[in-house]
Scaffold this motif. Structure first.
Motif, PDB file in Angstrom:
ATOM      1  N   ILE A  86       0.866  -1.181   0.000  1.00 25.82           N
ATOM      2  CA  ILE A  86       0.000   0.000   0.000  1.00 25.82           C
ATOM      3  C   ILE A  86       0.904   1.233   0.000  1.00 25.82           C
ATOM      4  O   ILE A  86       1.708   1.405   0.907  1.00 25.82           O
ATOM      5  CB  ILE A  86      -0.936   0.047   1.226  1.00 25.82           C
ATOM      6  N   PHE A  87       0.768   2.055  -1.024  1.00 23.41           N
ATOM      7  CA  PHE A  87       1.512   3.314  -1.078  1.00 23.41           C
ATOM      8  C   PHE A  87       0.662   4.323  -1.827  1.00 23.41           C
ATOM      9  O   PHE A  87      -0.379   3.984  -2.394  1.00 23.41           O
ATOM     10  CB  PHE A  87       2.888   3.135  -1.744  1.00 23.41           C
ATOM     11  N   MET A  88       1.086   5.581  -1.768  1.00 15.85           N
ATOM     12  CA  MET A  88       0.325   6.598  -2.484  1.00 15.85           C
ATOM     13  C   MET A  88       1.252   7.485  -3.295  1.00 15.85           C
ATOM     14  O   MET A  88       2.409   7.687  -2.935  1.00 15.85           O
ATOM     15  CB  MET A  88      -0.520   7.443  -1.528  1.00 15.85           C
ATOM     16  N   ASN A  89       0.719   7.954  -4.393  1.00 16.06           N
ATOM     17  CA  ASN A  89       1.401   8.922  -5.239  1.00 16.06           C
ATOM     18  C   ASN A  89       0.650  10.237  -5.115  1.00 16.06           C
ATOM     19  O   ASN A  89      -0.528  10.321  -5.478  1.00 16.06           O
ATOM     20  CB  ASN A  89       1.424   8.462  -6.697  1.00 16.06           C
ATOM     21  N   VAL A  90       1.327  11.243  -4.567  1.00 16.33           N
ATOM     22  CA  VAL A  90       0.758  12.583  -4.457  1.00 16.33           C
ATOM     23  C   VAL A  90       1.113  13.320  -5.743  1.00 16.33           C
ATOM     24  O   VAL A  90       2.252  13.257  -6.206  1.00 16.33           O
ATOM     25  CB  VAL A  90       1.336  13.324  -3.234  1.00 16.33           C
ATOM     26  N   MET A  91       0.145  13.994  -6.332  1.00 17.04           N
ATOM     27  CA  MET A  91       0.413  14.681  -7.597  1.00 17.04           C
ATOM     28  C   MET A  91      -0.384  15.973  -7.714  1.00 17.04           C
ATOM     29  O   MET A  91      -1.478  16.082  -7.158  1.00 17.04           O
ATOM     30  CB  MET A  91       0.144  13.756  -8.779  1.00 17.04           C
ATOM     31  N   THR A  92       0.210  16.922  -8.410  1.00 15.59           N
ATOM     32  CA  THR A  92      -0.475  18.146  -8.807  1.00 15.59           C
ATOM     33  C   THR A  92      -0.250  18.305 -10.310  1.00 15.59           C
ATOM     34  O   THR A  92       0.849  18.063 -10.800  1.00 15.59           O
ATOM     35  CB  THR A  92       0.076  19.387  -8.068  1.00 15.59           C
ATOM     36  N   PHE A  93      -1.300  18.671 -11.021  1.00 14.27           N
ATOM     37  CA  PHE A  93      -1.182  18.862 -12.463  1.00 14.27           C
ATOM     38  C   PHE A  93      -2.403  19.595 -12.990  1.00 14.27           C
ATOM     39  O   PHE A  93      -3.381  19.808 -12.264  1.00 14.27           O
ATOM     40  CB  PHE A  93      -0.965  17.536 -13.198  1.00 14.27           C
ATOM     41  N   THR A  94      -2.340  19.959 -14.249  1.00 11.80           N
ATOM     42  CA  THR A  94      -3.447  20.611 -14.936  1.00 11.80           C
ATOM     43  C   THR A  94      -4.246  19.548 -15.679  1.00 11.80           C
ATOM     44  O   THR A  94      -3.670  18.743 -16.421  1.00 11.80           O
ATOM     45  CB  THR A  94      -2.914  21.662 -15.937  1.00 11.80           C
ATOM     46  N   THR A  95      -5.555  19.546 -15.462  1.00 10.06           N
ATOM     47  CA  THR A  95      -6.409  18.592 -16.177  1.00 10.06           C
ATOM     48  C   THR A  95      -6.353  18.891 -17.675  1.00 10.06           C
ATOM     49  O   THR A  95      -5.991  19.994 -18.089  1.00 10.06           O
ATOM     50  CB  THR A  95      -7.867  18.669 -15.676  1.00 10.06           C
ATOM     51  N   GLN A  96      -6.712  17.901 -18.469  1.00  9.38           N
ATOM     52  CA  GLN A  96      -6.698  18.025 -19.927  1.00  9.38           C
ATOM     53  C   GLN A  96      -8.050  17.583 -20.476  1.00  9.38           C
ATOM     54  O   GLN A  96      -8.799  16.860 -19.817  1.00  9.38           O
ATOM     55  CB  GLN A  96      -5.612  17.136 -20.521  1.00  9.38           C
ATOM     56  N   PHE A  97      -8.316  17.983 -21.709  1.00 15.21           N
ATOM     57  CA  PHE A  97      -9.530  17.510 -22.362  1.00 15.21           C
ATOM     58  C   PHE A  97      -9.394  15.998 -22.588  1.00 15.21           C
ATOM     59  O   PHE A  97      -8.299  15.502 -22.881  1.00 15.21           O
ATOM     60  CB  PHE A  97      -9.758  18.248 -23.679  1.00 15.21           C
ATOM     61  N   PRO A  98     -10.474  15.254 -22.458  1.00 15.15           N
ATOM     62  CA  PRO A  98     -10.406  13.790 -22.578  1.00 15.15           C
ATOM     63  C   PRO A  98      -9.730  13.285 -23.850  1.00 15.15           C
ATOM     64  O   PRO A  98      -9.018  12.287 -23.822  1.00 15.15           O
ATOM     65  CB  PRO A  98     -11.870  13.354 -22.522  1.00 15.15           C
ATOM     66  N   ALA A  99      -9.926  13.982 -24.973  1.00 15.31           N
ATOM     67  CA  ALA A  99      -9.337  13.545 -26.243  1.00 15.31           C
ATOM     68  C   ALA A  99      -7.809  13.601 -26.212  1.00 15.31           C
ATOM     69  O   ALA A  99      -7.151  12.936 -27.006  1.00 15.31           O
ATOM     70  CB  ALA A  99      -9.864  14.398 -27.390  1.00 15.31           C
ATOM     71  N   GLU A 100      -7.245  14.363 -25.288  1.00 10.44           N
ATOM     72  CA  GLU A 100      -5.792  14.508 -25.184  1.00 10.44           C
ATOM     73  C   GLU A 100      -5.163  13.450 -24.280  1.00 10.44           C
ATOM     74  O   GLU A 100      -3.956  13.410 -24.123  1.00 10.44           O
ATOM     75  CB  GLU A 100      -5.448  15.895 -24.630  1.00 10.44           C
ATOM     76  N   LYS A 101      -5.986  12.622 -23.652  1.00  9.46           N
ATOM     77  CA  LYS A 101      -5.488  11.656 -22.680  1.00  9.46           C
ATOM     78  C   LYS A 101      -5.744  10.220 -23.127  1.00  9.46           C
ATOM     79  O   LYS A 101      -6.619   9.975 -23.942  1.00  9.46           O
ATOM     80  CB  LYS A 101      -6.151  11.890 -21.323  1.00  9.46           C
ATOM     81  N   LYS A 102      -5.008   9.304 -22.533  1.00 10.21           N
ATOM     82  CA  LYS A 102      -5.231   7.876 -22.755  1.00 10.21           C
ATOM     83  C   LYS A 102      -5.743   7.262 -21.456  1.00 10.21           C
ATOM     84  O   LYS A 102      -5.478   7.761 -20.366  1.00 10.21           O
ATOM     85  CB  LYS A 102      -3.929   7.185 -23.171  1.00 10.21           C
ATOM     86  N   ALA A 103      -6.473   6.180 -21.603  1.00 11.58           N
ATOM     87  CA  ALA A 103      -6.941   5.435 -20.435  1.00 11.58           C
ATOM     88  C   ALA A 103      -5.812   4.548 -19.933  1.00 11.58           C
ATOM     89  O   ALA A 103      -4.872   4.240 -20.661  1.00 11.58           O
ATOM     90  CB  ALA A 103      -8.153   4.580 -20.814  1.00 11.58           C
ATOM     91  N   GLU A 104      -5.914   4.136 -18.680  1.00 11.97           N
ATOM     92  CA  GLU A 104      -4.919   3.244 -18.098  1.00 11.97           C
ATOM     93  C   GLU A 104      -5.592   2.019 -17.508  1.00 11.97           C
ATOM     94  O   GLU A 104      -6.761   2.055 -17.129  1.00 11.97           O
ATOM     95  CB  GLU A 104      -4.102   3.974 -17.028  1.00 11.97           C
ATOM     96  N   LEU A 105      -4.832   0.943 -17.490  1.00 11.35           N
ATOM     97  CA  LEU A 105      -5.259  -0.335 -16.907  1.00 11.35           C
ATOM     98  C   LEU A 105      -4.161  -0.817 -15.971  1.00 11.35           C
ATOM     99  O   LEU A 105      -2.982  -0.535 -16.204  1.00 11.35           O
ATOM    100  CB  LEU A 105      -5.402  -1.400 -17.996  1.00 11.35           C
ATOM    101  N   HIS A 106      -4.549  -1.576 -14.953  1.00  7.30           N
ATOM    102  CA  HIS A 106      -3.582  -2.186 -14.043  1.00  7.30           C
ATOM    103  C   HIS A 106      -3.956  -3.648 -13.850  1.00  7.30           C
ATOM    104  O   HIS A 106      -5.122  -4.016 -13.984  1.00  7.30           O
ATOM    105  CB  HIS A 106      -3.583  -1.460 -12.695  1.00  7.30           C
ATOM    106  N   GLU A 107      -2.972  -4.472 -13.517  1.00  5.47           N
ATOM    107  CA  GLU A 107      -3.219  -5.894 -13.257  1.00  5.47           C
ATOM    108  C   GLU A 107      -3.004  -6.257 -11.801  1.00  5.47           C
ATOM    109  O   GLU A 107      -3.722  -7.077 -11.251  1.00  5.47           O
ATOM    110  CB  GLU A 107      -2.300  -6.764 -14.123  1.00  5.47           C
ATOM    111  N   GLN A 108      -1.984  -5.680 -11.176  1.00  6.92           N
ATOM    112  CA  GLN A 108      -1.593  -6.070  -9.816  1.00  6.92           C
ATOM    113  C   GLN A 108      -2.139  -5.158  -8.723  1.00  6.92           C
ATOM    114  O   GLN A 108      -2.233  -5.564  -7.577  1.00  6.92           O
ATOM    115  CB  GLN A 108      -0.063  -6.114  -9.699  1.00  6.92           C
ATOM    116  N   TYR A 109      -2.456  -3.921  -9.079  1.00  5.82           N
ATOM    117  CA  TYR A 109      -2.855  -2.943  -8.072  1.00  5.82           C
ATOM    118  C   TYR A 109      -4.245  -2.377  -8.326  1.00  5.82           C
ATOM    119  O   TYR A 109      -4.664  -2.198  -9.465  1.00  5.82           O
ATOM    120  CB  TYR A 109      -1.864  -1.771  -8.030  1.00  5.82           C
ATOM    121  N   ILE A 110      -4.921  -2.064  -7.235  1.00 11.79           N
ATOM    122  CA  ILE A 110      -6.177  -1.328  -7.225  1.00 11.79           C
ATOM    123  C   ILE A 110      -5.802   0.145  -7.113  1.00 11.79           C
ATOM    124  O   ILE A 110      -4.899   0.497  -6.351  1.00 11.79           O
ATOM    125  CB  ILE A 110      -7.036  -1.757  -6.018  1.00 11.79           C
ATOM    126  N   ASP A 111      -6.458   0.998  -7.853  1.00 14.85           N
ATOM    127  CA  ASP A 111      -6.261   2.445  -7.770  1.00 14.85           C
ATOM    128  C   ASP A 111      -7.389   3.060  -6.953  1.00 14.85           C
ATOM    129  O   ASP A 111      -8.559   2.854  -7.280  1.00 14.85           O
ATOM    130  CB  ASP A 111      -6.336   3.083  -9.163  1.00 14.85           C
TER     131      ASP A 111
END
Length: 155
Positions: free
Chosen positions: A45-70
């Motif tokens: 169990i760990f966490m990633n702290v992040m700050t960023f600017t959101t983007q329009f959905p068309a500019e982003k890709k989806a992500e998948l994981h196998e070993q971890y729950i997000d």
């Protein structure tokens, strides 16, 4: 996908391991942390702290994981997350086993959820999700992604 609010955490009905992970993350006071990885229980169990600017959905890709729950927990700003059910990811790139992620260009029959500060969304392995999407216009957000080893739910 599970949606909830931190203020009602004790009554959300989350699996005890997920509730523990969120409690550990909140106890670590992520709103005061600088971006980066914070270990809560080693690699389980760990966490990633992040700050960023959101983007329009068309500019982003989806992500998948196998070993971890997000567990995507929004601290400030507003964010839309597009998501789909298991098996709905399309046009996927190579899986990166070391970092436990795969990027995909499309989610069939996608849904979306809007997070406000204090809200969280839980994505299980195999559920495609596209976090960090702008709602109207791009904006700054601060969030935490709590990573929980999925096998912990089997214990």
């Amino acid at each position: 996908m599970i949606l909830g609010e931190v203020r009602s955490l004790p009554s959300t009905g989350l699996h005890p391991v997920l509730q523990e992970a969120l409690t550990l993350a909140l106890t670590a006071r992520p709103q005061e942390k600088t971006p980066g990885r914070v270990e809560l229980r080693g690699d389980d169990i760990f966490m990633n702290v992040m700050t960023f600017t959101t983007q329009f959905p068309a500019e982003k890709k989806a992500e998948l994981h196998e070993q971890y729950i997000d567990i995507q927990l929004l601290l400030s700003g507003e964010e839309r997350i597009q998501f789909g059910v298991m098996g709905s990811a399309r046009q996927c790139e190579t899986f990166h086993a070391e970092e436990d992620y795969q990027l995909c260009n499309e989610i069939t029959d996608k849904q979306s959820v809007t997070l406000q500060p204090g809200m969280f969304a839980v994505f299980m392995p195999g559920e495609p999700h596209k976090p960090g999407c702008a709602i109207r216009e791009p904006g700054e957000i601060k969030k935490v992604v709590v990573k929980v080893r999925a096998s912990l739910l089997d214990a």
